[in-house]
Design a protein around this motif. Structure first.
Motif, PDB file in Angstrom:
ATOM      1  N   VAL A 174     -20.789  -2.968 -27.337  1.00 49.52           N
ATOM      2  CA  VAL A 174     -20.891  -2.207 -26.097  1.00 49.52           C
ATOM      3  C   VAL A 174     -19.495  -1.789 -25.658  1.00 49.52           C
ATOM      4  O   VAL A 174     -18.541  -2.557 -25.743  1.00 49.52           O
ATOM      5  N   TYR A 175     -19.370  -0.523 -25.225  1.00 49.88           N
ATOM      6  CA  TYR A 175     -18.139   0.006 -24.671  1.00 49.88           C
ATOM      7  C   TYR A 175     -18.371   0.184 -23.170  1.00 49.88           C
ATOM      8  O   TYR A 175     -19.401   0.742 -22.767  1.00 49.88           O
ATOM      9  N   PHE A 176     -17.426  -0.252 -22.346  1.00 51.83           N
ATOM     10  CA  PHE A 176     -17.641  -0.092 -20.916  1.00 51.83           C
ATOM     11  C   PHE A 176     -16.326  -0.032 -20.151  1.00 51.83           C
ATOM     12  O   PHE A 176     -15.267  -0.371 -20.666  1.00 51.83           O
ATOM     13  N   HIS A 177     -16.428   0.411 -18.918  1.00 52.76           N
ATOM     14  CA  HIS A 177     -15.285   0.432 -18.017  1.00 52.76           C
ATOM     15  C   HIS A 177     -15.797   0.503 -16.587  1.00 52.76           C
ATOM     16  O   HIS A 177     -16.933   0.927 -16.349  1.00 52.76           O
ATOM     17  N   ASP A 178     -14.952   0.072 -15.658  1.00 54.05           N
ATOM     18  CA  ASP A 178     -15.262   0.155 -14.237  1.00 54.05           C
ATOM     19  C   ASP A 178     -14.204   0.975 -13.536  1.00 54.05           C
ATOM     20  O   ASP A 178     -13.107   1.196 -14.076  1.00 54.05           O
ATOM     21  N   GLY A 179     -14.521   1.393 -12.326  1.00 56.59           N
ATOM     22  CA  GLY A 179     -13.553   2.081 -11.498  1.00 56.59           C
ATOM     23  C   GLY A 179     -13.664   1.599 -10.059  1.00 56.59           C
ATOM     24  O   GLY A 179     -14.772   1.366  -9.570  1.00 56.59           O
ATOM     25  N   TRP A 180     -12.530   1.417  -9.407  1.00 54.24           N
ATOM     26  CA  TRP A 180     -12.501   1.048  -7.991  1.00 54.24           C
ATOM     27  C   TRP A 180     -11.411   1.852  -7.315  1.00 54.24           C
ATOM     28  O   TRP A 180     -10.283   1.916  -7.781  1.00 54.24           O
ATOM     29  N   PHE A 215     -15.168   3.818  -3.115  1.00 52.90           N
ATOM     30  CA  PHE A 215     -16.003   4.095  -4.289  1.00 52.90           C
ATOM     31  C   PHE A 215     -15.855   3.003  -5.353  1.00 52.90           C
ATOM     32  O   PHE A 215     -14.756   2.491  -5.588  1.00 52.90           O
ATOM     33  N   VAL A 216     -16.964   2.690  -5.996  1.00 55.11           N
ATOM     34  CA  VAL A 216     -16.970   1.765  -7.130  1.00 55.11           C
ATOM     35  C   VAL A 216     -17.862   2.374  -8.212  1.00 55.11           C
ATOM     36  O   VAL A 216     -18.932   2.918  -7.916  1.00 55.11           O
ATOM     37  N   SER A 217     -17.412   2.301  -9.468  1.00 51.75           N
ATOM     38  CA  SER A 217     -18.177   2.925 -10.555  1.00 51.75           C
ATOM     39  C   SER A 217     -18.202   2.020 -11.778  1.00 51.75           C
ATOM     40  O   SER A 217     -17.334   1.168 -11.957  1.00 51.75           O
ATOM     41  N   SER A 218     -19.204   2.237 -12.620  1.00 47.12           N
ATOM     42  CA  SER A 218     -19.317   1.444 -13.848  1.00 47.12           C
ATOM     43  C   SER A 218     -20.124   2.227 -14.869  1.00 47.12           C
ATOM     44  O   SER A 218     -21.084   2.935 -14.518  1.00 47.12           O
ATOM     45  N   GLN A 219     -19.730   2.116 -16.131  1.00 45.74           N
ATOM     46  CA  GLN A 219     -20.503   2.750 -17.191  1.00 45.74           C
ATOM     47  C   GLN A 219     -20.524   1.870 -18.430  1.00 45.74           C
ATOM     48  O   GLN A 219     -19.557   1.173 -18.726  1.00 45.74           O
ATOM     49  N   PHE A 220     -21.646   1.889 -19.131  1.00 41.75           N
ATOM     50  CA  PHE A 220     -21.832   1.136 -20.367  1.00 41.75           C
ATOM     51  C   PHE A 220     -22.407   2.069 -21.430  1.00 41.75           C
ATOM     52  O   PHE A 220     -23.232   2.931 -21.122  1.00 41.75           O
ATOM     53  N   TYR A 221     -21.972   1.858 -22.670  1.00 41.77           N
ATOM     54  CA  TYR A 221     -22.555   2.597 -23.791  1.00 41.77           C
ATOM     55  C   TYR A 221     -22.758   1.648 -24.962  1.00 41.77           C
ATOM     56  O   TYR A 221     -21.817   0.996 -25.412  1.00 41.77           O
ATOM     57  N   PHE A 222     -24.004   1.578 -25.437  1.00 44.02           N
ATOM     58  CA  PHE A 222     -24.358   0.805 -26.622  1.00 44.02           C
ATOM     59  C   PHE A 222     -24.581   1.792 -27.764  1.00 44.02           C
ATOM     60  O   PHE A 222     -25.643   2.428 -27.839  1.00 44.02           O
ATOM     61  N   PHE A 227     -26.997   4.699 -22.736  1.00 44.10           N
ATOM     62  CA  PHE A 227     -25.968   4.917 -21.727  1.00 44.10           C
ATOM     63  C   PHE A 227     -26.465   4.429 -20.374  1.00 44.10           C
ATOM     64  O   PHE A 227     -27.620   4.678 -20.004  1.00 44.10           O
ATOM     65  N   ILE A 228     -25.592   3.773 -19.624  1.00 37.97           N
ATOM     66  CA  ILE A 228     -25.918   3.331 -18.270  1.00 37.97           C
ATOM     67  C   ILE A 228     -24.738   3.681 -17.367  1.00 37.97           C
ATOM     68  O   ILE A 228     -23.608   3.273 -17.625  1.00 37.97           O
ATOM     69  N   PHE A 229     -25.004   4.453 -16.314  1.00 39.24           N
ATOM     70  CA  PHE A 229     -23.967   4.851 -15.364  1.00 39.24           C
ATOM     71  C   PHE A 229     -24.405   4.452 -13.961  1.00 39.24           C
ATOM     72  O   PHE A 229     -25.558   4.678 -13.574  1.00 39.24           O
ATOM     73  N   VAL A 230     -23.488   3.883 -13.199  1.00 38.64           N
ATOM     74  CA  VAL A 230     -23.733   3.568 -11.792  1.00 38.64           C
ATOM     75  C   VAL A 230     -22.512   3.994 -10.997  1.00 38.64           C
ATOM     76  O   VAL A 230     -21.393   3.540 -11.259  1.00 38.64           O
ATOM     77  N   LEU A 231     -22.707   4.882 -10.029  1.00 36.08           N
ATOM     78  CA  LEU A 231     -21.628   5.352  -9.160  1.00 36.08           C
ATOM     79  C   LEU A 231     -22.011   5.074  -7.718  1.00 36.08           C
ATOM     80  O   LEU A 231     -23.094   5.463  -7.270  1.00 36.08           O
ATOM     81  N   SER A 232     -21.132   4.393  -6.984  1.00 40.20           N
ATOM     82  CA  SER A 232     -21.426   4.029  -5.596  1.00 40.20           C
ATOM     83  C   SER A 232     -20.393   4.618  -4.646  1.00 40.20           C
ATOM     84  O   SER A 232     -19.224   4.748  -4.993  1.00 40.20           O
ATOM     85  N   ASN A 233     -20.837   4.938  -3.429  1.00 42.79           N
ATOM     86  CA  ASN A 233     -19.920   5.462  -2.415  1.00 42.79           C
ATOM     87  C   ASN A 233     -19.616   4.419  -1.334  1.00 42.79           C
ATOM     88  O   ASN A 233     -19.408   4.743  -0.171  1.00 42.79           O
ATOM     89  N   SER A 234     -19.570   3.156  -1.765  1.00 44.47           N
ATOM     90  CA  SER A 234     -19.143   2.098  -0.856  1.00 44.47           C
ATOM     91  C   SER A 234     -18.565   0.941  -1.654  1.00 44.47           C
ATOM     92  O   SER A 234     -19.165   0.504  -2.643  1.00 44.47           O
ATOM     93  N   THR A 235     -17.416   0.438  -1.205  1.00 46.08           N
ATOM     94  CA  THR A 235     -16.817  -0.718  -1.879  1.00 46.08           C
ATOM     95  C   THR A 235     -17.587  -1.994  -1.575  1.00 46.08           C
ATOM     96  O   THR A 235     -17.274  -3.054  -2.122  1.00 46.08           O
TER      97      THR A 235
END
Length: 372
Positions: free
Chosen positions: A311-317, A321-328, A334-342
């Motif tokens: 799995v390849y992944f990374h987060d962002g803060w 905003f907080v973000s995360s993505q995964f790729y198998f 593919f899984i992507f989650v993007l949020s507009n709140s810390t």
């Protein structure tokens, strides 16, 4: 004979029908589970997140939860554009690998070849060290005065001045330590070797080839349709995110995007449309320290194993905003989650979605898929 063939055909149709029902049942389970998961993270009339799950090119769920604007009571949709923070690093890494492919540089080069003004402190610091966080250069975002720094529209050179005279935390290649400073230097190397500004290079070599229409280097003064507001939460409730100039994140985290574009970008990247497959393999190969230890980080991406799959992944803060993505890659999931709140842990949500998709316990995914 004809009767036997007809009977066989009936069994085949029944089998195919049962397979289809099983697939639909799994998809239905994932959607319902994600819907249920969202209720534990999104407060009534609070900010939320957007999720996209794709499997073998098929959409499983593309959904928004919560509010994009608390002030206007606007609901979240998959079209919303978020600050993605350190998810930007994959774009910077791909840009460097593109320049290497074009013969403009080698990631094995000493960074002084392109940034002669940067002191080497007696060590050979390579572009690769910057990419995989083994340079030993301290991250300027760990400074005690970073909150004040981020309110000032500094140039990349002025940002570098904040850390260039600091001693290295360790000899290059001997340890792993996440450093936004390294990616600031990478942005400058992109500009020096290409003759273009960082943003212009990405537009010409990344955004346009991948057909990204909702991905930009952020400019708070630009009017961008579907751009969402970011929030934080304290004891008094939700409030707009702390201001920061997007000049400071630069090549370490100044990109904005949405789940639709991030999927298009990921598909284009992994299809070999941006850089060759041989270059791509560098991006997703874990770095090795001088001791021989694997760091679990490639070039702009973490590289791990979960449920017997790579799995390849990374987060962002970034503020608000907080973000995360995964790729198998083996199951093309593919899984992507993007949020507009810390206040919303996008990585934890994404990890739990991984658990849902792979039929594992949520605690197992959260524990094994941490970025540190």
């Amino acid at each position: 004979m004809k009767v036997a063939v007809k009977i066989l055909m009936v069994f085949v149709l029944i089998f195919l029908g049962s397979c289809k029902d099983s697939i639909q049942s799994k998809d239905f389970f994932i959607v319902n589970s994600v819907d249920s998961l969202a209720t534990t993270y999104v407060k009534p009339n609070g900010p939320g997140f957007t999720v996209l799950v794709m499997e073998n090119g098929k959409e499983i769920i593309r959904q928004g939860y919560g509010l994009a604007s608390l002030e206007l009571s606007v609901r979240t949709t998959p079209q919303l554009i978020y600050k993605i923070g350190s998810l930007s690093k994959q774009f910077t890494a791909a840009a460097i690998l593109k320049l290497e492919e074009d013969g403009k540089l080698s990631i094995k080069d000493n960074i002084q070849k392109y940034l002669p003004e940067y002191p080497n402190k007696g060590y050979n610091i390579t572009i690769e060290n910057l990419l995989n966080h083994t340079s030993g250069i301290p991250s300027f975002t760990e400074r005690s005065d970073i909150s004040d720094i981020e309110k000032t529209a500094l140039t990349p050179e002025q940002i570098v001045a904040l850390f260039k005279d600091e001693p290295l935390n360790f000899p290059p290649g001997s340890k792993y330590s996440y450093s936004d400073s390294g990616y600031t230097l990478l942005g400058l190397i992109i500009e020096k070797t290409s003759g273009l500004g960082y943003e212009s290079f990405l537009v010409q070599n990344i955004f346009k080839p991948a057909k990204l229409k909702n991905t930009f280097c952020d400019n708070p003064e630009a009017l961008i349709p579907n751009r969402t507001q970011g929030y934080s939460l304290d004891s008094l409730g939700f409030k707009p995110a702390q201001f920061m100039t997007m000049k400071v994140p630069f090549a370490a985290g100044n990109i904005i995007s949405n789940v639709n574009d991030l999927y298009a970008w990921s598909k284009s990247l992994h299809s070999g449309d941006i850089i060759s497959k041989s270059q791509l393999s560098k991006m997703f190969t874990s770095a090795q320290l001088t001791s021989g230890t694997s760091t679990g980080y490639g070039l702009g991406s973490f590289v791990k194993t979960f449920a017997n799959e790579t799995v390849y992944f990374h987060d962002g803060w970034i503020y608000g905003f907080v973000s995360s993505q995964f790729y198998f890659p083996e199951s093309d999931t593919f899984i992507f989650v993007l949020s507009n709140s810390t206040s919303i842990d996008a990585h934890e949500i994404a990890s739990k979605i991984v658990a849902i998709v792979y039929n594992r316990q949520p605690s197992e995914a959260v524990e094994q898929l941490m970025w540190y």
